[in-house]
Design an enzyme around this catalytic site. Structure first.
Site, PDB file in Angstrom:
ATOM      1  N   HIS A 226      49.342  84.056 152.230  1.00 15.32           N
ATOM      2  CA  HIS A 226      50.060  82.918 152.825  1.00 15.32           C
ATOM      3  C   HIS A 226      50.449  83.092 154.291  1.00 15.32           C
ATOM      4  O   HIS A 226      50.928  82.161 154.923  1.00 15.32           O
ATOM      5  CB  HIS A 226      51.323  82.583 152.023  1.00 15.32           C
ATOM      6  CG  HIS A 226      52.481  83.513 152.281  1.00 15.32           C
ATOM      7  ND1 HIS A 226      52.650  84.686 151.595  1.00 15.32           N
ATOM      8  CD2 HIS A 226      53.511  83.451 153.160  1.00 15.32           C
ATOM      9  CE1 HIS A 226      53.737  85.303 152.034  1.00 15.32           C
ATOM     10  NE2 HIS A 226      54.278  84.589 152.993  1.00 15.32           N
TER      11      HIS A 226
HETATM   12  C1  UD1 Z   1      57.788  80.925 155.116  1.00 11.23           C
HETATM   13  C2  UD1 Z   1      58.353  82.034 155.995  1.00 11.23           C
HETATM   14  C3  UD1 Z   1      57.674  83.342 155.655  1.00 11.23           C
HETATM   15  C4  UD1 Z   1      57.759  83.645 154.168  1.00 11.23           C
HETATM   16  C5  UD1 Z   1      57.268  82.449 153.358  1.00 11.23           C
HETATM   17  C6  UD1 Z   1      57.536  82.700 151.910  1.00 11.23           C
HETATM   18  C7  UD1 Z   1      59.042  81.360 158.247  1.00 11.23           C
HETATM   19  C8  UD1 Z   1      58.689  81.363 159.683  1.00 11.23           C
HETATM   20  N1  UD1 Z   1      58.074  81.771 157.401  1.00 11.23           N
HETATM   21  O1  UD1 Z   1      56.410  80.783 155.423  1.00 11.23           O
HETATM   22  O2  UD1 Z   1      58.306  84.400 156.351  1.00 11.23           O
HETATM   23  O3  UD1 Z   1      56.965  84.757 153.888  1.00 11.23           O
HETATM   24  O4  UD1 Z   1      57.970  81.271 153.757  1.00 11.23           O
HETATM   25  O5  UD1 Z   1      56.774  81.897 151.086  1.00 11.23           O
HETATM   26  O6  UD1 Z   1      60.138  81.005 157.896  1.00 11.23           O
HETATM   27  N2  UD1 Z   1      54.706  73.647 152.256  1.00 11.23           N
HETATM   28  C9  UD1 Z   1      54.593  72.752 151.219  1.00 11.23           C
HETATM   29  N3  UD1 Z   1      55.592  72.734 150.283  1.00 11.23           N
HETATM   30  C10 UD1 Z   1      56.692  73.513 150.344  1.00 11.23           C
HETATM   31  C11 UD1 Z   1      56.789  74.408 151.412  1.00 11.23           C
HETATM   32  C12 UD1 Z   1      55.791  74.475 152.368  1.00 11.23           C
HETATM   33  O7  UD1 Z   1      53.627  72.014 151.114  1.00 11.23           O
HETATM   34  O8  UD1 Z   1      57.551  73.441 149.451  1.00 11.23           O
HETATM   35  C13 UD1 Z   1      53.602  73.717 153.248  1.00 11.23           C
HETATM   36  C14 UD1 Z   1      53.801  72.772 154.447  1.00 11.23           C
HETATM   37  O9  UD1 Z   1      52.561  72.284 154.825  1.00 11.23           O
HETATM   38  C15 UD1 Z   1      54.318  73.710 155.512  1.00 11.23           C
HETATM   39  C16 UD1 Z   1      53.612  75.019 155.172  1.00 11.23           C
HETATM   40  O10 UD1 Z   1      53.520  75.048 153.763  1.00 11.23           O
HETATM   41  O11 UD1 Z   1      54.055  73.258 156.799  1.00 11.23           O
HETATM   42  C17 UD1 Z   1      54.332  76.248 155.661  1.00 11.23           C
HETATM   43  O12 UD1 Z   1      55.693  76.278 155.197  1.00 11.23           O
HETATM   44  P1  UD1 Z   1      56.819  77.044 156.027  1.00 11.23           P
HETATM   45  O13 UD1 Z   1      58.070  77.083 155.236  1.00 11.23           O
HETATM   46  O14 UD1 Z   1      56.891  76.512 157.402  1.00 11.23           O
HETATM   47  O15 UD1 Z   1      56.220  78.493 156.186  1.00 11.23           O
HETATM   48  P2  UD1 Z   1      55.634  79.460 155.072  1.00 11.23           P
HETATM   49  O16 UD1 Z   1      54.215  79.719 155.381  1.00 11.23           O
HETATM   50  O17 UD1 Z   1      55.990  78.963 153.715  1.00 11.23           O
HETATM   51  N1  UDP Z   2      56.175  84.617 143.862  1.00 14.42           N
HETATM   52  C1  UDP Z   2      56.307  83.713 142.811  1.00 14.42           C
HETATM   53  N2  UDP Z   2      55.250  82.886 142.549  1.00 14.42           N
HETATM   54  C2  UDP Z   2      54.100  82.901 143.260  1.00 14.42           C
HETATM   55  C3  UDP Z   2      53.985  83.827 144.337  1.00 14.42           C
HETATM   56  C4  UDP Z   2      55.051  84.654 144.623  1.00 14.42           C
HETATM   57  O1  UDP Z   2      57.329  83.679 142.131  1.00 14.42           O
HETATM   58  O2  UDP Z   2      53.190  82.108 142.969  1.00 14.42           O
HETATM   59  C5  UDP Z   2      57.316  85.496 144.170  1.00 14.42           C
HETATM   60  C6  UDP Z   2      56.982  86.960 144.202  1.00 14.42           C
HETATM   61  O3  UDP Z   2      57.037  87.514 142.912  1.00 14.42           O
HETATM   62  C7  UDP Z   2      58.052  87.519 145.136  1.00 14.42           C
HETATM   63  C8  UDP Z   2      58.258  86.383 146.120  1.00 14.42           C
HETATM   64  O4  UDP Z   2      57.752  85.207 145.476  1.00 14.42           O
HETATM   65  O5  UDP Z   2      59.258  87.748 144.436  1.00 14.42           O
HETATM   66  C9  UDP Z   2      57.509  86.649 147.384  1.00 14.42           C
HETATM   67  O6  UDP Z   2      57.521  85.505 148.165  1.00 14.42           O
HETATM   68  P1  UDP Z   2      56.385  85.156 149.221  1.00 14.42           P
HETATM   69  O7  UDP Z   2      55.153  85.918 148.924  1.00 14.42           O
HETATM   70  O8  UDP Z   2      56.287  83.679 149.244  1.00 14.42           O
HETATM   71  O9  UDP Z   2      57.057  85.598 150.603  1.00 14.42           O
HETATM   72  P2  UDP Z   2      57.345  86.985 151.339  1.00 14.42           P
HETATM   73  O10 UDP Z   2      57.910  87.945 150.368  1.00 14.42           O
HETATM   74  O11 UDP Z   2      56.061  87.430 151.955  1.00 14.42           O
HETATM   75  O12 UDP Z   2      58.311  86.582 152.406  1.00 14.42           O
END
Ligand code: UD1
Ligand code: UDP
Length: 388
Positions: A226
């Site tokens: 991601h």
């Molecule tokens: C964010 C965090 C990242 C973390 C990740 C966990 C920042 C800068 N990044 O990244 O550190 O590892 O969350 O998962 O804060 N979207 C949806 N539905 C949702 C959420 C997101 O469709 O419920 C899509 C949208 O198109 C959005 C994109 O995902 O633009 C990215 O979401 P965003 O929260 O900006 O960043 P993450 O990649 O999720």
């Molecule tokens: N996780 C989850 N479902 C998924 C993928 C991840 O519950 O489909 C959980 C995972 O077990 C961990 C957390 O989400 O506890 C990690 O989040 P993510 O990978 O989104 O972000 P990061 O840790 O890199 O910030």
């Protein structure tokens, strides 16, 4: 003691479960927790599912900020959090990790003198192209109480001038009140480890994902992708998927897709690659799963491949080798044990790591993430700091 806890992204919601559980079980008469959801993640399977499953109290407030560019998203959150802090007047704001929700909480609180507790402090990738690296540094340097999950985190803070002793106890004068200019730092273990220990057995009885995906008795690789550094760059995303296609000739692959990745697969993989991925019976592309389902998948997987910080650690908690799809990691100890390899988005390195781990699965996973009671330790020290 009154805490305002900020959550927003999936891993923060999961981490908050451990602190809320410890408050409920041990400090219900002493601590009031107000939960603020920024709305950074909002899909049912990126947010609500965790509240239901992990028994996290409903958020007292939801800012419904949603997705936007970094600046817009952070600004909207900062504005909302500032208003709520002025209204609630907490003793501390609790911030997790390194997302934009963390950054917004840090900026809002520091400017109006609400002391910050940073959980998962001190981690560094030393790569400022990562948005998370900026968020971590800002949050640490605005914080009053810093809890670091690993020794590497403690060392990083020491290098940046925080008053830290070898033992992990801050050298700041104990009689004085901690503040943004007199911060206190503790190395206390990882709050995610608290959760993994707590939910490991529950996951076995409360989910059927292993049967549902026909994985029982079948070796499989669990993968997640991601990071924007992978999803937003066609050549990097393609290299990772080429490796997955090769790997699928030897092993089943389960890939719960983050919404960012689902949205970008079609634009960033060419048609031929898409065909090889979408028509591949050995690659299961599935929507994001619940935490208990994820724990079950991690426990049964042969190997984990990921660019997630949390999933890297959980692979280690459940004694699985991990191929990290990044050039560096904040969780350096995992790589130092030899149980994870930094393969970046390089097809050959990924395949090489797979061969090594397949033939020689690691067996020794020293305890590097604490004792599973990080939440209680943090709450005790917040209470002590509040008495001063
Ligand atoms: C964010 C965090 C990242 C973390 C990740 C966990 C920042 C800068 N990044 O990244 O550190 O590892 O969350 O998962 O804060 N979207 C949806 N539905 C949702 C959420 C997101 O469709 O419920 C899509 C949208 O198109 C959005 C994109 O995902 O633009 C990215 O979401 P965003 O929260 O900006 O960043 P993450 O990649 O999720
Ligand atoms: N996780 C989850 N479902 C998924 C993928 C991840 O519950 O489909 C959980 C995972 O077990 C961990 C957390 O989400 O506890 C990690 O989040 P993510 O990978 O989104 O972000 P990061 O840790 O890199 O910030």
């Amino acid at each position: 003691m009154k805490l305002v806890t900020i959550i927003g992204a999936r891993p923060q919601i999961i981490k908050a479960a451990a602190l809320s559980r410890a408050i409920r079980n041990h400090y219900a008469n002493q601590i009031q927790e107000i939960i603020v959801h920024t709305g950074q993640h909002y899909d049912e399977n990126m947010s609500q599912v965790f509240f239901d499953e992990l028994q996290i109290p409903r958020p007292d407030y939801n800012l419904h900020v949603g997705s936007a560019s970094h600046g817009v998203q952070t600004a909207r959150m900062t504005e909302g959090i500032e208003a709520l802090l002025l209204k609630e007047c907490p003793d501390f704001i609790v911030l997790y990790g390194d997302t934009n929700s963390t950054l917004a909480g840090a900026v809002a609180a520091a400017k109006i003198h609400v002391p910050i507790v940073h959980i998962e402090a001190g981690l560094r990738s030393f790569n400022k192209a990562m948005p998370e690296e900026i968020n971590r540094i800002v949050c640490d340097h605005c914080s009053t109480l810093l809890f670091t999950p690993t020794k590497a985190g403690l060392e990083n803070l020491k290098r940046e001038g925080f008053p830290v002793e070898e033992s992990g106890v801050s050298t700041g004068p104990t009689a004085s009140t901690p503040s943004i200019d007199n911060p206190r730092v503790w190395h206390c273990g990882d709050i995610m480890y608290d959760n993994s220990l707590h939910f490991a057995d529950i996951a076995e009885t409360k989910t059927d994902i292993i049967d549902r995906l026909n994985l029982s008795g079948t070796p499989f690789v669990l993968a997640t992708i991601h990071r924007d550094s992978n999803t937003d760059h066609p050549e990097r995303l393609s290299a990772i998927f080429k490796a997955l296609i090769l790997l699928s000739e030897e092993c089943r692959i389960v890939l719960p897709l983050h919404p960012r990745t689902s949205k970008l697969l079609k634009s960033n993989l060419n048609e031929e690659l898409q065909k090889q991925v979408f028509n591949n019976t050995n690659i299961s592309l599935i929507p994001p799963v619940s935490f208990l389902e994820m724990v079950a998948l991690e426990r049964h997987a042969q190997l984990v491949m990921t660019d997630s910080g949390g999933v890297q650690k959980e692979a280690y908690f459940f004694k699985k080798p991990c191929i990290i799809l990044r050039p560096e990691t904040e969780w350096v100890e995992i790589v130092q044990t030899g149980n994870a390899v930094l393969a970046d988005a390089d097809e050959a390195t990924i395949m090489q790591a797979w061969q090594v781990f397949k033939d020689n699965p690691p067996r020794d996973f020293p305890e590097i993430f604490g004792d599973g009671h990080a939440a209680e330790f943090m709450l005790e020290n917040m209470l002590k700091a509040c008495e001063k």
